[in-house]
Design a protein around this motif. Structure first.
Motif, PDB file in Angstrom:
ATOM      1  N   VAL A 137       0.863  -1.182   0.000  1.00  0.00           N
ATOM      2  CA  VAL A 137       0.000   0.000   0.000  1.00  0.00           C
ATOM      3  C   VAL A 137       0.900   1.232   0.000  1.00  0.00           C
ATOM      4  O   VAL A 137       2.088   1.155   0.330  1.00  0.00           O
ATOM      5  CB  VAL A 137      -0.935   0.019   1.228  1.00  0.00           C
ATOM      6  CG1 VAL A 137      -1.817  -1.216   1.241  1.00  0.00           C
ATOM      7  CG2 VAL A 137      -0.138   0.126   2.533  1.00  0.00           C
ATOM      8  N   LEU A 164      -4.597   7.619  -1.495  1.00  0.00           N
ATOM      9  CA  LEU A 164      -4.268   6.274  -1.026  1.00  0.00           C
ATOM     10  C   LEU A 164      -4.183   5.348  -2.230  1.00  0.00           C
ATOM     11  O   LEU A 164      -4.982   5.445  -3.161  1.00  0.00           O
ATOM     12  CB  LEU A 164      -5.337   5.747  -0.063  1.00  0.00           C
ATOM     13  CG  LEU A 164      -5.702   6.629   1.127  1.00  0.00           C
ATOM     14  CD1 LEU A 164      -6.742   5.931   1.998  1.00  0.00           C
ATOM     15  CD2 LEU A 164      -4.473   6.995   1.939  1.00  0.00           C
ATOM     16  N   THR A 191      -3.260   1.206  -3.786  1.00  0.00           N
ATOM     17  CA  THR A 191      -2.837  -0.178  -3.799  1.00  0.00           C
ATOM     18  C   THR A 191      -3.081  -0.715  -5.205  1.00  0.00           C
ATOM     19  O   THR A 191      -3.701  -0.044  -6.033  1.00  0.00           O
ATOM     20  CB  THR A 191      -3.545  -1.039  -2.741  1.00  0.00           C
ATOM     21  OG1 THR A 191      -2.885  -2.305  -2.630  1.00  0.00           O
ATOM     22  CG2 THR A 191      -5.015  -1.267  -3.101  1.00  0.00           C
ATOM     23  N   ARG A 223     -12.741  -2.312  -0.749  1.00  0.00           N
ATOM     24  CA  ARG A 223     -13.185  -1.419   0.322  1.00  0.00           C
ATOM     25  C   ARG A 223     -11.960  -0.786   0.978  1.00  0.00           C
ATOM     26  O   ARG A 223     -10.882  -1.385   1.005  1.00  0.00           O
ATOM     27  CB  ARG A 223     -13.998  -2.199   1.364  1.00  0.00           C
ATOM     28  CG  ARG A 223     -15.129  -3.007   0.738  1.00  0.00           C
ATOM     29  CD  ARG A 223     -15.982  -3.730   1.755  1.00  0.00           C
ATOM     30  NE  ARG A 223     -15.246  -4.574   2.687  1.00  0.00           N
ATOM     31  CZ  ARG A 223     -14.780  -5.780   2.414  1.00  0.00           C
ATOM     32  NH1 ARG A 223     -14.930  -6.296   1.187  1.00  0.00           N
ATOM     33  NH2 ARG A 223     -14.143  -6.485   3.333  1.00  0.00           N
ATOM     34  N   TRP A 224     -12.139   0.402   1.493  1.00  0.00           N
ATOM     35  CA  TRP A 224     -11.030   1.089   2.156  1.00  0.00           C
ATOM     36  C   TRP A 224     -11.515   1.802   3.405  1.00  0.00           C
ATOM     37  O   TRP A 224     -12.697   2.159   3.520  1.00  0.00           O
ATOM     38  CB  TRP A 224     -10.349   2.093   1.220  1.00  0.00           C
ATOM     39  CG  TRP A 224     -11.295   3.129   0.640  1.00  0.00           C
ATOM     40  CD1 TRP A 224     -11.979   3.055  -0.541  1.00  0.00           C
ATOM     41  CD2 TRP A 224     -11.661   4.376   1.241  1.00  0.00           C
ATOM     42  NE1 TRP A 224     -12.741   4.176  -0.716  1.00  0.00           N
ATOM     43  CE2 TRP A 224     -12.559   5.000   0.352  1.00  0.00           C
ATOM     44  CE3 TRP A 224     -11.315   5.022   2.419  1.00  0.00           C
ATOM     45  CZ2 TRP A 224     -13.128   6.255   0.634  1.00  0.00           C
ATOM     46  CZ3 TRP A 224     -11.871   6.262   2.703  1.00  0.00           C
ATOM     47  CH2 TRP A 224     -12.760   6.869   1.796  1.00  0.00           C
ATOM     48  N   GLU A 225     -10.601   1.994   4.338  1.00  0.00           N
ATOM     49  CA  GLU A 225     -10.909   2.686   5.588  1.00  0.00           C
ATOM     50  C   GLU A 225      -9.747   3.589   5.980  1.00  0.00           C
ATOM     51  O   GLU A 225      -8.574   3.226   5.801  1.00  0.00           O
ATOM     52  CB  GLU A 225     -11.154   1.691   6.725  1.00  0.00           C
ATOM     53  CG  GLU A 225     -12.411   0.855   6.574  1.00  0.00           C
ATOM     54  CD  GLU A 225     -12.592  -0.122   7.708  1.00  0.00           C
ATOM     55  OE1 GLU A 225     -13.751  -0.521   7.950  1.00  0.00           O
ATOM     56  OE2 GLU A 225     -11.583  -0.510   8.346  1.00  0.00           O
ATOM     57  N   ARG A 234     -14.635   6.039   5.131  1.00  0.00           N
ATOM     58  CA  ARG A 234     -14.567   4.707   4.530  1.00  0.00           C
ATOM     59  C   ARG A 234     -15.356   4.732   3.229  1.00  0.00           C
ATOM     60  O   ARG A 234     -16.179   5.622   2.988  1.00  0.00           O
ATOM     61  CB  ARG A 234     -15.112   3.621   5.455  1.00  0.00           C
ATOM     62  CG  ARG A 234     -16.547   3.838   5.920  1.00  0.00           C
ATOM     63  CD  ARG A 234     -17.192   2.542   6.443  1.00  0.00           C
ATOM     64  NE  ARG A 234     -16.401   1.832   7.416  1.00  0.00           N
ATOM     65  CZ  ARG A 234     -16.625   1.809   8.730  1.00  0.00           C
ATOM     66  NH1 ARG A 234     -17.636   2.529   9.228  1.00  0.00           N
ATOM     67  NH2 ARG A 234     -15.891   1.095   9.535  1.00  0.00           N
ATOM     68  N   GLN A 261     -15.765   2.441  -0.933  1.00  0.00           N
ATOM     69  CA  GLN A 261     -15.347   1.335  -1.791  1.00  0.00           C
ATOM     70  C   GLN A 261     -15.214   1.822  -3.223  1.00  0.00           C
ATOM     71  O   GLN A 261     -15.764   2.860  -3.607  1.00  0.00           O
ATOM     72  CB  GLN A 261     -16.337   0.175  -1.714  1.00  0.00           C
ATOM     73  CG  GLN A 261     -17.723   0.458  -2.268  1.00  0.00           C
ATOM     74  CD  GLN A 261     -18.638  -0.756  -2.138  1.00  0.00           C
ATOM     75  OE1 GLN A 261     -18.625  -1.451  -1.131  1.00  0.00           O
ATOM     76  NE2 GLN A 261     -19.428  -1.004  -3.174  1.00  0.00           N
ATOM     77  N   TYR A 297      -4.569   3.684   7.360  1.00  0.00           N
ATOM     78  CA  TYR A 297      -5.491   3.275   6.301  1.00  0.00           C
ATOM     79  C   TYR A 297      -5.242   1.814   5.933  1.00  0.00           C
ATOM     80  O   TYR A 297      -4.156   1.258   6.181  1.00  0.00           O
ATOM     81  CB  TYR A 297      -5.340   4.170   5.067  1.00  0.00           C
ATOM     82  CG  TYR A 297      -3.981   4.093   4.394  1.00  0.00           C
ATOM     83  CD1 TYR A 297      -3.758   3.246   3.306  1.00  0.00           C
ATOM     84  CD2 TYR A 297      -2.911   4.874   4.837  1.00  0.00           C
ATOM     85  CE1 TYR A 297      -2.508   3.177   2.682  1.00  0.00           C
ATOM     86  CE2 TYR A 297      -1.673   4.817   4.226  1.00  0.00           C
ATOM     87  CZ  TYR A 297      -1.480   3.971   3.152  1.00  0.00           C
ATOM     88  OH  TYR A 297      -0.249   3.886   2.552  1.00  0.00           O
ATOM     89  N   ARG A 298      -6.264   1.208   5.321  1.00  0.00           N
ATOM     90  CA  ARG A 298      -6.147  -0.173   4.842  1.00  0.00           C
ATOM     91  C   ARG A 298      -7.177  -0.409   3.758  1.00  0.00           C
ATOM     92  O   ARG A 298      -8.138   0.367   3.609  1.00  0.00           O
ATOM     93  CB  ARG A 298      -6.337  -1.166   5.991  1.00  0.00           C
ATOM     94  CG  ARG A 298      -7.741  -1.161   6.610  1.00  0.00           C
ATOM     95  CD  ARG A 298      -7.820  -2.102   7.789  1.00  0.00           C
ATOM     96  NE  ARG A 298      -9.146  -2.077   8.409  1.00  0.00           N
ATOM     97  CZ  ARG A 298      -9.467  -2.747   9.508  1.00  0.00           C
ATOM     98  NH1 ARG A 298      -8.556  -3.498  10.132  1.00  0.00           N
ATOM     99  NH2 ARG A 298     -10.698  -2.682  10.010  1.00  0.00           N
ATOM    100  N   PHE A 299      -6.965  -1.484   3.018  1.00  0.00           N
ATOM    101  CA  PHE A 299      -7.878  -1.899   1.950  1.00  0.00           C
ATOM    102  C   PHE A 299      -8.346  -3.325   2.233  1.00  0.00           C
ATOM    103  O   PHE A 299      -7.649  -4.110   2.891  1.00  0.00           O
ATOM    104  CB  PHE A 299      -7.168  -1.867   0.594  1.00  0.00           C
ATOM    105  CG  PHE A 299      -6.646  -0.514   0.191  1.00  0.00           C
ATOM    106  CD1 PHE A 299      -7.452   0.367  -0.522  1.00  0.00           C
ATOM    107  CD2 PHE A 299      -5.358  -0.121   0.514  1.00  0.00           C
ATOM    108  CE1 PHE A 299      -6.972   1.610  -0.895  1.00  0.00           C
ATOM    109  CE2 PHE A 299      -4.860   1.113   0.132  1.00  0.00           C
ATOM    110  CZ  PHE A 299      -5.675   1.984  -0.574  1.00  0.00           C
ATOM    111  N   SER A 330      -5.434  -5.713   3.579  1.00  0.00           N
ATOM    112  CA  SER A 330      -4.088  -5.259   3.227  1.00  0.00           C
ATOM    113  C   SER A 330      -3.263  -4.963   4.472  1.00  0.00           C
ATOM    114  O   SER A 330      -3.805  -4.842   5.583  1.00  0.00           O
ATOM    115  CB  SER A 330      -4.181  -3.976   2.382  1.00  0.00           C
ATOM    116  OG  SER A 330      -4.502  -2.868   3.214  1.00  0.00           O
TER     117      SER A 330
END
Length: 522
Positions: A25, A37, A39, A55-57, A70, A72, A98-100, A107
């Protein structure tokens, strides 16, 4: 010696590899209210047309208990299943995690930030700048150490990938240039080739860690397309072929970097046109620093007296190349030159930034190899690819710095795989002329130099404006700045052939507020 091969991940879910986030990421292009952001999903078949919902947050905490935003998005095969989430409406000067997610896969967690508001005093900034990370030439131990430095920003100055196939000689232990790891990819010319090349580099865990640690500001150099390429180039007999290659390389660069869609000035369909990706941009870190990130590849004139049949521009003697002194030739192109001059004039006004940073690709200061005298310099061999090959363009930038001087100007660069620290004089050939700025040109993350320490020391002796010249180390530059001073520490890897290599400071220089020119710090 480690080998890497594309497409080696086993199938897990329909269309996706077992580790869909195997490329990591990243975040980049931060502002005081947003960030991009990134990926890219690892897929089994790059030609599979199916879409994937990602999806992401974004959260205040690493445990994602305090979600800020958040959403998608759907990936597209046409964009290599890359994800670019452009966040806006965030508070200034704040850190986030953050993450996916796709299906049940999650992620790695990345860390990013917004910049201070433009009118904020912003008391400190800690950043690293780096360039040139050829896979075969060494491991990315430098990135492992940089990721642990609690950085606010990374500024990457080009040659993120190299287009070459692995040298055959790399398998020979007696090779003059050590090859520490190899890959099975062919020389990059197509979109699929460039995508595989980015997947290769992004498979490195230390590079992934550096991306996940903080946001990046990015530009490119030549190897994102091919060695020493120049603008549209238009080479006889190869123009259409080169333009197709360039368009593929440009698309792959966008797909694999945390860049906003706005850099695609004419969309994907316009990547074979002039000004295809607008990378030159400004970023303000409050009133402490403003970065002018430059692009010295896309708009430049072809290297002076270049033989179209040769892949490298090489060097020329001025007496045999009148074109070298043509004042109209530009490294940045007329529009970017004007944009930069306007930005420097803005920085010089009351209330402008404390530090003006020119983030560009290569060494700005001249290097005279024939000696310090004017007679020795008059017809010495001159490299045509860096700023030395565009003396008229360099003089115009120096004029801008002298006509409307910002409070403190620092140039940072890379490309040459050597550490240089220089005073930037109003007249680059007269060491008694006023000092306008400071320059730090960093070495490579892994790419070999080819220069010798003896030659560099001789050059330093014959060029009073060069305070340090060292081609022997690989690494990056660590910068700490506040309103009173800029400090650059040149960080050197002990063993480029080891992923677990230690790192040490090679040298440290400071620039004091209101006093142009670096000073060595013991």
């Amino acid at each position: 010696m480690q080998a890497w091969q594309a497409g080696a991940h086993p199938r897990s879910a329909p269309g996706l590899a077992d580790l869909p986030f195997a490329l990591g990421v990243a975040s980049g292009t931060p502002s005081h209210q947003g960030v991009v952001l990134w990926t890219r999903l690892a897929v089994v078949d790059p030609l599979d047309p199916r879409v994937h919902t990602v999806r992401w947050e974004l959260a205040e905490d690493e445990g994602f208990q305090r979600i800020v935003q958040r959403g998608q998005t759907e990936t597209q095969q046409a964009l290599g299943h890359a994800v670019h989430v452009e966040l806006q409406g965030l508070p200034a000067d704040r850190w986030f995690h953050y993450r996916f997610m796709v299906g049940d896969a999650v992620s790695p967690v990345g860390r990013t930030r917004t910049l201070p508001a433009p009118d904020s005093p912003a008391g400190r900034l800690r950043l690293a700048f780096a360039s040139c990370q050829r896979w075969e030439h060494g491991y990315y131990a430098a990135w492992r150490h940089a990721a642990a430095q609690s950085l606010d920003l990374v500024v990457f100055l080009g040659d993120y990938i190299y287009e070459y196939a692995s040298p055959r000689s790399g398998l020979a232990p007696q090779a003059a240039t050590p090859i520490h790891r190899v890959h099975e990819l062919r020389r990059a010319v197509s979109l699929a080739d460039y995508r595989d090349r980015y997947a290769l580099h992004k498979s490195d865990p230390d590079l992934q860690a550096a991306h996940a640690a903080c946001p990046w500001l990015l530009t490119w150099d030549d190897h994102e397309v091919e060695n020493d390429y120049a603008g549209l180039q238009g080479r006889e007999g190869a123009s259409a072929e080169f333009m197709a290659q360039r368009a593929a390389a440009y698309q792959a660069f966008y797909e694999n970097m945390p860049l906003p869609a706005s850099v695609l000035v004419q969309g994907l369909q316009g990547l074979n046109q002039a000004d295809a990706l607008r990378l030159y941009q400004r970023h303000a870190f409050g009133r402490l620093a403003r970065f002018h990130v430059l692009d010295d590849r896309q708009y430049r004139a072809v290297q002076a007296c270049r033989n179209p049949s040769e892949s490298s521009a090489g060097t020329v003697r001025p007496s045999r190349c009148a074109e070298l002194r043509d004042p109209s030739r530009s490294l940045l192109g007329a529009a970017q030159e004007q944009w930069l001059a306007q930005g420097l004039a803005q920085d010089s006004r009351p209330g402008g930034p404390r530090w003006t940073v020119l983030a560009q690709q290569t060494l700005f200061s001249p290097r005279h190899y024939g000696g310090a005298s004017a007679a020795a310099q008059a017809d010495e061999p001159t490299p045509t690819d860096p700023w030395d090959g565009y003396p008229g363009a360099r003089q115009r930038l120096l004029h801008s710095l002298q006509a409307t001087p910002p409070r403190n100007t620092v140039l940072i660069g890379g490309d040459i795989h050597q550490n240089y620290v220089c005073r930037v004089h109003a007249d680059p050939d007269r060491p008694d002329s006023p000092v306008l700025a400071s320059e730090f040109c960093g070495t490579s993350i892994s790419s070999h130099s080819g220069a010798t320490l003896e030659r560099a020391q001789a050059l330093q002796k014959n060029n009073p404006h060069v305070l340090l010249a060292n081609p022997e180390q690989r690494g990056y530059a660590l910068v700490e700045l506040n309103p009173q001073r800029w400090q650059t520490t040149l960080m050197a890897v002990d063993q480029p052939g080891r992923a677990d290599s230690a790192l040490r400071p090679l040298a440290r220089f400071v620039v004091e507020d209101g006093r142009a020119g670096p000073q060595r710090e013991s």
